[in-house]
Design an enzyme around this catalytic site. Structure first.
Site, short mmCIF file in Angstrom:
data_model
loop_
_atom_site.label_atom_id
_atom_site.label_comp_id
_atom_site.label_asym_id
_atom_site.label_seq_id
_atom_site.Cartn_x
_atom_site.Cartn_y
_atom_site.Cartn_z
N SER A 46 0.83 -1.20 0.00
CA SER A 46 0.00 0.00 0.00
C SER A 46 0.87 1.25 0.00
CB SER A 46 -0.96 0.01 1.19
OG SER A 46 -0.26 -0.12 2.41
N GLU A 47 2.03 1.21 0.67
CA GLU A 47 2.98 2.32 0.61
C GLU A 47 4.42 1.82 0.69
OE1 GLU A 47 -0.66 4.59 2.06
OE2 GLU A 47 0.40 2.89 2.95
N THR A 48 5.29 2.54 0.00
CA THR A 48 6.74 2.38 0.07
C THR A 48 7.32 3.76 0.34
OG1 THR A 48 6.73 0.52 -1.48
CG2 THR A 48 8.81 1.69 -1.21
#
Length: 280
Positions: A46-48
């Site tokens: 979902s996020e990096t």
């Protein structure tokens, strides 16, 4: 080809693999925006995030946050996971509170009782939701309009529009039409019943972040921050509570919400599950 330290951090759960993972690249100043976006798309989390040198003397470090499709000015579990990785790789805060620089500005982060917590940033958009849009949300979530007990904009970057339902059971039963809501990011919250649900948490939360390229996010700090500002501010929630999130996805997220001296802090347990080297 350059090498970078890499961590994958589980956020908002004391049980490994039961929180929300974030990929963190440390010392990423040499990477271009295009390389960051491509790697975030490749991880498909979902996020990096990418840790960089701060550009202001008021911050300890800077972070850039990417979903598989776009860059975000702020996000909650990436804030805590990035801070965890920064500390784990030798970061030394200048004061008692860690100061993170991100697209939204400066975000304070503190360590307390084995948890990291960030101060909820000012909402970019708040207030009532237009009736026609709320009806569209109800249709897309496949619920009756009358089942929405309250609603508000709770946007602190990702574009959150939030609604409250009458119970945890109603929240967990949702089967959204993601395509019909593809341009929106919707938060849903409902209260726990102590007799039916127990006392481990007071609310159940789900986050449908279609506009950010994620149908359902397991555990969401930014949404919980916006929810807390709305609910505590309107008297719909106490100043201290725990929100459960990720249940439908097999997770056991626990988000600790505390209002102290006019600030709302959003906290949880963070653990590094993967360490390694990234070569790009």
């Amino acid at each position: 080809m350059a090498e970078f330290q890499f961590q994958q951090v589980d956020v908002f759960s004391s049980e490994p693999t039961k929180g929300n993972p974030v990929a963190v690249v440390v010392g990423a100043d040499a990477l271009t925006t295009e390389q960051m976006a491509a790697f975030a798309n490749w991880t498909n989390l979902s996020e990096t995030t990418f840790l960089l040198r701060s550009t202001t003397p008021d911050a300890d470090y800077k972070v850039r946050i990417f979903t598989p499709q776009t860059e975000l000015p702020f996000a909650g579990h990436p804030t805590l996971g990035s801070c965890h990785a920064w500390l784990a790789t030798g970061g030394q805060p200048r004061g008692d509170t860690i100061i993170q620089e991100c697209g939204l500005g400066l975000v304070p982060v503190r360590s307390q009782n084995g948890c990291l917590a960030f101060a909820a940033p000012t909402l970019q958009r708040s207030g009532s939701v237009e009736p026609f849009l709320l009806r569209r949300v109800a249709d897309g979530l496949k619920i009756s309009f009358s089942s929405i007990r309250a609603a508000a904009w709770t946007d602190n970057g990702p574009g959150w529009l939030s609604i409250m339902l009458g119970s945890r059971k109603e929240v967990l039963a949702l089967e959204p039409d993601y395509a019909a809501l593809s341009d929106l990011s919707i938060g849903v919250i409902g209260p726990w019943d102590t007799l039916q649900d127990g006392k481990q948490a007071q609310f159940e939360v789900r986050a449908f972040a279609m506009s950010c390229g994620v149908n359902e996010d397991p555990v969401t700090g930014s949404l919980n921050a916006g929810l807390a500002q709305w609910l505590i501010g309107s008297g719909l929630a106490p100043e201290h509570y725990i929100a459960s999130q990720g249940t439908r996805l097999g997770r056991a997220g626990r988000v600790h919400v505390d209002q102290e001296d006019g600030k709302i802090w959003i906290g949880g347990v963070t653990n590094t599950l993967v360490t390694g080297v990234l070569r790009l």
